[in-house]
Design a protein around this motif. Structure first.
Motif, PDB file in Angstrom:
ATOM      1  N   ALA A 212       0.843  -1.202   0.000  1.00 18.48           N
ATOM      2  CA  ALA A 212       0.000   0.000   0.000  1.00 18.48           C
ATOM      3  C   ALA A 212       0.880   1.254   0.000  1.00 18.48           C
ATOM      4  CB  ALA A 212      -0.916   0.008   1.222  1.00 18.48           C
ATOM      5  N   ASP A 213       0.356   2.328  -0.635  1.00 25.18           N
ATOM      6  CA  ASP A 213       1.029   3.634  -0.616  1.00 25.18           C
ATOM      7  C   ASP A 213       0.649   4.409   0.637  1.00 25.18           C
ATOM      8  OD1 ASP A 213       2.186   3.873  -3.468  1.00 25.18           O
ATOM      9  OD2 ASP A 213       0.111   3.237  -3.818  1.00 25.18           O
ATOM     10  N   VAL A 214      -0.575   4.156   1.101  1.00 26.74           N
ATOM     11  CA  VAL A 214      -1.103   4.893   2.250  1.00 26.74           C
ATOM     12  C   VAL A 214      -1.750   3.907   3.201  1.00 26.74           C
ATOM     13  CG1 VAL A 214      -2.777   6.657   2.990  1.00 26.74           C
ATOM     14  CG2 VAL A 214      -1.569   6.933   0.805  1.00 26.74           C
ATOM     15  N   VAL A 215      -1.390   3.993   4.479  1.00 28.01           N
ATOM     16  CA  VAL A 215      -2.008   3.139   5.502  1.00 28.01           C
ATOM     17  C   VAL A 215      -2.736   4.061   6.472  1.00 28.01           C
ATOM     18  CG1 VAL A 215      -1.625   1.430   7.307  1.00 28.01           C
ATOM     19  CG2 VAL A 215      -0.165   1.433   5.265  1.00 28.01           C
ATOM     20  N   MET A 216      -4.050   3.986   6.423  1.00 30.35           N
ATOM     21  CA  MET A 216      -4.857   4.866   7.267  1.00 30.35           C
ATOM     22  C   MET A 216      -5.485   4.050   8.386  1.00 30.35           C
ATOM     23  SD  MET A 216      -8.020   7.221   6.073  1.00 30.35           S
ATOM     24  CE  MET A 216      -7.146   7.963   4.705  1.00 30.35           C
ATOM     25  N   MET A 217      -5.155   4.387   9.619  1.00 31.16           N
ATOM     26  CA  MET A 217      -5.687   3.665  10.764  1.00 31.16           C
ATOM     27  C   MET A 217      -6.913   4.406  11.304  1.00 31.16           C
ATOM     28  SD  MET A 217      -3.557   1.333  10.526  1.00 31.16           S
ATOM     29  CE  MET A 217      -4.275   0.298  11.815  1.00 31.16           C
ATOM     30  N   LEU A 218      -7.904   3.648  11.769  1.00 31.17           N
ATOM     31  CA  LEU A 218      -9.118   4.257  12.328  1.00 31.17           C
ATOM     32  C   LEU A 218      -9.204   3.970  13.814  1.00 31.17           C
ATOM     33  CD1 LEU A 218     -11.666   3.062   9.620  1.00 31.17           C
ATOM     34  CD2 LEU A 218     -10.672   5.355   9.800  1.00 31.17           C
ATOM     35  N   ARG A 219      -9.848   4.874  14.516  1.00 30.96           N
ATOM     36  CA  ARG A 219     -10.028   4.682  15.955  1.00 30.96           C
ATOM     37  C   ARG A 219     -11.069   3.590  16.215  1.00 30.96           C
ATOM     38  NH1 ARG A 219     -13.495   7.027  19.859  1.00 30.96           N
ATOM     39  NH2 ARG A 219     -14.506   8.288  18.256  1.00 30.96           N
ATOM     40  N   LEU A 220     -10.784   2.757  17.197  1.00 28.43           N
ATOM     41  CA  LEU A 220     -11.775   1.783  17.668  1.00 28.43           C
ATOM     42  C   LEU A 220     -12.822   2.583  18.455  1.00 28.43           C
ATOM     43  CD1 LEU A 220     -12.104  -1.360  17.696  1.00 28.43           C
ATOM     44  CD2 LEU A 220     -10.899  -1.333  19.886  1.00 28.43           C
ATOM     45  N   GLN A 221     -14.036   2.667  17.914  1.00 30.60           N
ATOM     46  CA  GLN A 221     -15.048   3.584  18.482  1.00 30.60           C
ATOM     47  C   GLN A 221     -15.914   2.868  19.498  1.00 30.60           C
ATOM     48  OE1 GLN A 221     -16.954   6.455  15.934  1.00 30.60           O
ATOM     49  NE2 GLN A 221     -15.518   6.079  14.281  1.00 30.60           N
ATOM     50  N   PRO A 259      -7.108   9.815  11.602  1.00 30.17           N
ATOM     51  CA  PRO A 259      -7.885  11.065  11.707  1.00 30.17           C
ATOM     52  C   PRO A 259      -7.833  11.682  13.107  1.00 30.17           C
ATOM     53  CG  PRO A 259      -9.354   9.152  11.662  1.00 30.17           C
ATOM     54  CD  PRO A 259      -7.970   8.643  11.392  1.00 30.17           C
ATOM     55  N   GLY A 260      -7.485  10.870  14.103  1.00 36.05           N
ATOM     56  CA  GLY A 260      -7.541  11.331  15.481  1.00 36.05           C
ATOM     57  C   GLY A 260      -8.980  11.356  15.961  1.00 36.05           C
ATOM     58  N   PRO A 261      -9.204  11.317  17.252  1.00 36.90           N
ATOM     59  CA  PRO A 261      -8.214  11.082  18.300  1.00 36.90           C
ATOM     60  C   PRO A 261      -7.727   9.625  18.289  1.00 36.90           C
ATOM     61  CG  PRO A 261     -10.437  11.164  19.238  1.00 36.90           C
ATOM     62  CD  PRO A 261     -10.573  11.499  17.785  1.00 36.90           C
ATOM     63  N   MET A 262      -6.444   9.439  18.634  1.00 37.07           N
ATOM     64  CA  MET A 262      -5.848   8.100  18.595  1.00 37.07           C
ATOM     65  C   MET A 262      -6.019   7.384  19.934  1.00 37.07           C
ATOM     66  SD  MET A 262      -2.070   8.512  16.990  1.00 37.07           S
ATOM     67  CE  MET A 262      -1.648  10.132  17.606  1.00 37.07           C
ATOM     68  N   ASN A 263      -6.161   6.072  19.859  1.00 41.17           N
ATOM     69  CA  ASN A 263      -5.973   5.225  21.041  1.00 41.17           C
ATOM     70  C   ASN A 263      -4.592   4.612  20.868  1.00 41.17           C
ATOM     71  OD1 ASN A 263      -8.724   5.268  22.181  1.00 41.17           O
ATOM     72  ND2 ASN A 263      -9.282   4.093  20.366  1.00 41.17           N
ATOM     73  N   ARG A 264      -3.590   5.225  21.495  1.00 41.66           N
ATOM     74  CA  ARG A 264      -2.227   4.681  21.376  1.00 41.66           C
ATOM     75  C   ARG A 264      -2.188   3.308  22.029  1.00 41.66           C
ATOM     76  NH1 ARG A 264       2.264   8.496  20.571  1.00 41.66           N
ATOM     77  NH2 ARG A 264       1.375  10.528  20.037  1.00 41.66           N
ATOM     78  N   GLY A 265      -1.563   2.361  21.341  1.00 39.90           N
ATOM     79  CA  GLY A 265      -1.469   1.001  21.892  1.00 39.90           C
ATOM     80  C   GLY A 265      -2.705   0.171  21.635  1.00 39.90           C
ATOM     81  N   VAL A 266      -3.699   0.724  20.928  1.00 39.49           N
ATOM     82  CA  VAL A 266      -4.885  -0.066  20.565  1.00 39.49           C
ATOM     83  C   VAL A 266      -4.890  -0.285  19.047  1.00 39.49           C
ATOM     84  CG1 VAL A 266      -7.396  -0.280  20.660  1.00 39.49           C
ATOM     85  CG2 VAL A 266      -6.157   0.803  22.558  1.00 39.49           C
ATOM     86  N   GLU A 267      -5.155   0.796  18.269  1.00 36.91           N
ATOM     87  CA  GLU A 267      -5.093   0.615  16.807  1.00 36.91           C
ATOM     88  C   GLU A 267      -3.739   1.014  16.235  1.00 36.91           C
ATOM     89  OE1 GLU A 267      -7.573   2.719  18.037  1.00 36.91           O
ATOM     90  OE2 GLU A 267      -6.841   4.714  17.513  1.00 36.91           O
ATOM     91  N   ILE A 268      -2.940   1.721  17.020  1.00 38.76           N
ATOM     92  CA  ILE A 268      -1.632   2.144  16.519  1.00 38.76           C
ATOM     93  C   ILE A 268      -0.633   2.146  17.682  1.00 38.76           C
ATOM     94  CG2 ILE A 268      -2.183   4.624  16.807  1.00 38.76           C
ATOM     95  CD1 ILE A 268      -0.587   5.080  14.129  1.00 38.76           C
ATOM     96  N   ALA A 269       0.553   1.596  17.414  1.00 41.61           N
ATOM     97  CA  ALA A 269       1.595   1.607  18.449  1.00 41.61           C
ATOM     98  C   ALA A 269       2.018   3.055  18.672  1.00 41.61           C
ATOM     99  CB  ALA A 269       2.784   0.774  17.999  1.00 41.61           C
ATOM    100  N   SER A 270       2.317   3.382  19.912  1.00 42.27           N
ATOM    101  CA  SER A 270       2.684   4.757  20.219  1.00 42.27           C
ATOM    102  C   SER A 270       3.907   5.197  19.404  1.00 42.27           C
ATOM    103  CB  SER A 270       2.947   4.889  21.718  1.00 42.27           C
ATOM    104  OG  SER A 270       2.989   6.250  22.053  1.00 42.27           O
ATOM    105  N   LEU A 271       4.889   4.335  19.282  1.00 40.04           N
ATOM    106  CA  LEU A 271       6.095   4.682  18.506  1.00 40.04           C
ATOM    107  C   LEU A 271       5.777   4.900  17.033  1.00 40.04           C
ATOM    108  CD1 LEU A 271       8.802   2.258  19.971  1.00 40.04           C
ATOM    109  CD2 LEU A 271       8.791   4.771  20.103  1.00 40.04           C
TER     110      LEU A 271
END
Ligand code: CP
Length: 309
Positions: A212-221, A259-271
């Protein structure tokens, strides 16, 4: 149209036009003075029935950078708390003769409903699980600035697609502009029949983001999952959380978005969120520019008006 209610009814030309106008607004916003006077004398009311950091702040700044008088209605401290309905609230504000009403609401279709009732331009700042058009525009602008185009790119939209108005608007916009869209997530968080929109569906993150050229992560709502299946965060992260190891499946120059707000450590690693591939803060900057372009288009005096006496 004098409203922006969604991406679905926009043409490729409308989108291109707004993105080009937003590029100009980026330049204005990077100048020390940041301001123009194209909306001087215009009144903008922001009416947010749902929580927001990015969208509300950027609509406020966008209006102010264009010289409008911007009022943020504090819904929590308003007569909505005494039981006043959405329509009565909107008609009350309408009587104060605003030029633009920016609305965020938890019900899909709320912005369309308002647009039928009030005299001014209505901008949808997110309605339920329906659309979030300015988010899709800012996502597209961010991608275009990094990749030089949208046509032909492979964009993986990953995570809680089911509850995401951002995903819906992005699917409409990127599809119209010729990107290849992949949706990636557990089947419990994937809308039924979504393939109709010309997207590919994957249930393994590594497969979905491959090349993929773009990886877009979504918040677990989680707030929209009452009574439904709620995955454990640890397990969700293990299979669907983006970290540098999983990102290695994407192209070497892939960008990472959220898009934010992020859940760090849930859908995306903080690093990962803070890594060089991440363009998350740039998305926020583009949000102000896109909203300037939209507000100016809908509310700036037309040449006819200026010429009239
Ligand atoms: N992306 C987005 O809409 O963020 P907010 O909910 O903070 O406005």
């Amino acid at each position: 149209s004098r409203h922006l209610l969604g991406i679905r009814n926009l043409s490729e030309q409308d989108i291109e036009f707004l993105l080009n106008r937003a590029e100009k607004a980026v330049e204005v916003s990077r100048r020390p003075d940041k301001k123009t006077s194209s909306l001087r004398g215009r009144t903008q009311i922001n009416l947010f029935f749902e929580a927001s950091t990015r969208t509300q702040a950027s609509f406020e700044l966008a209006g102010k950078r264009l010289g409008a008088d911007v009022m943020n209605m504090s819904v929590a401290a308003s007569s909505v708390k005494k039981g006043e309905t959405l329509i009565d609230t909107a008609m009350t504000l309408n009587a104060m003769r605003p030029d633009i009403l920016v609305i965020r609401h938890g019900s899909s279709g709320a912005a369309d409903l308002l647009a039928q009732k009030v005299d001014c331009a209505v901008v949808n700042a997110g309605d339920g699980q329906h659309e979030h058009p300015t988010q899709a525009l800012l996502d597209a602008l961010t991608i275009r600035r990094h990749k030089g185009r949208l046509q032909g790119l492979t964009v993986a939209i990953c995570g809680d697609v089911l509850h995401s108005r951002v995903a819906r608007s992005d699917i409409f916009l990127l599809g119209k502009m010729g990107a290849r869209i992949r949706l990636v997530g557990p089947s419990t968080l994937m809308p039924a029949g979504v393939e109709e929109f010309g997207v590919e569906v994957f249930h393994r993150l590594e497969d979905g983001i491959a090349n993929a050229d773009v990886v877009m992560m979504l918040r677990l709502q989680r707030e929209r999952m009452a009574g439904a299946f709620v995955p454990s965060e640890r397990e969700y992260f293990r299979y669907f959380g983006l970290d540098t190891k999983k990102l290695a499946f994407a192209k070497d120059d892939a960008i990472v978005m959220h898009p934010g707000p992020m859940n760090r450590g849930v859908e995306i690693a903080s690093l990962m969120a803070d890594a060089p591939q991440s363009v998350i803060e740039e998305q926020v900057e583009m949000g102000v520019a896109v909203r300037m372009a939209v507000l100016e288009l809908l509310a700036a005096p037309s040449h006819n008006e200026e010429g009239a006496t």
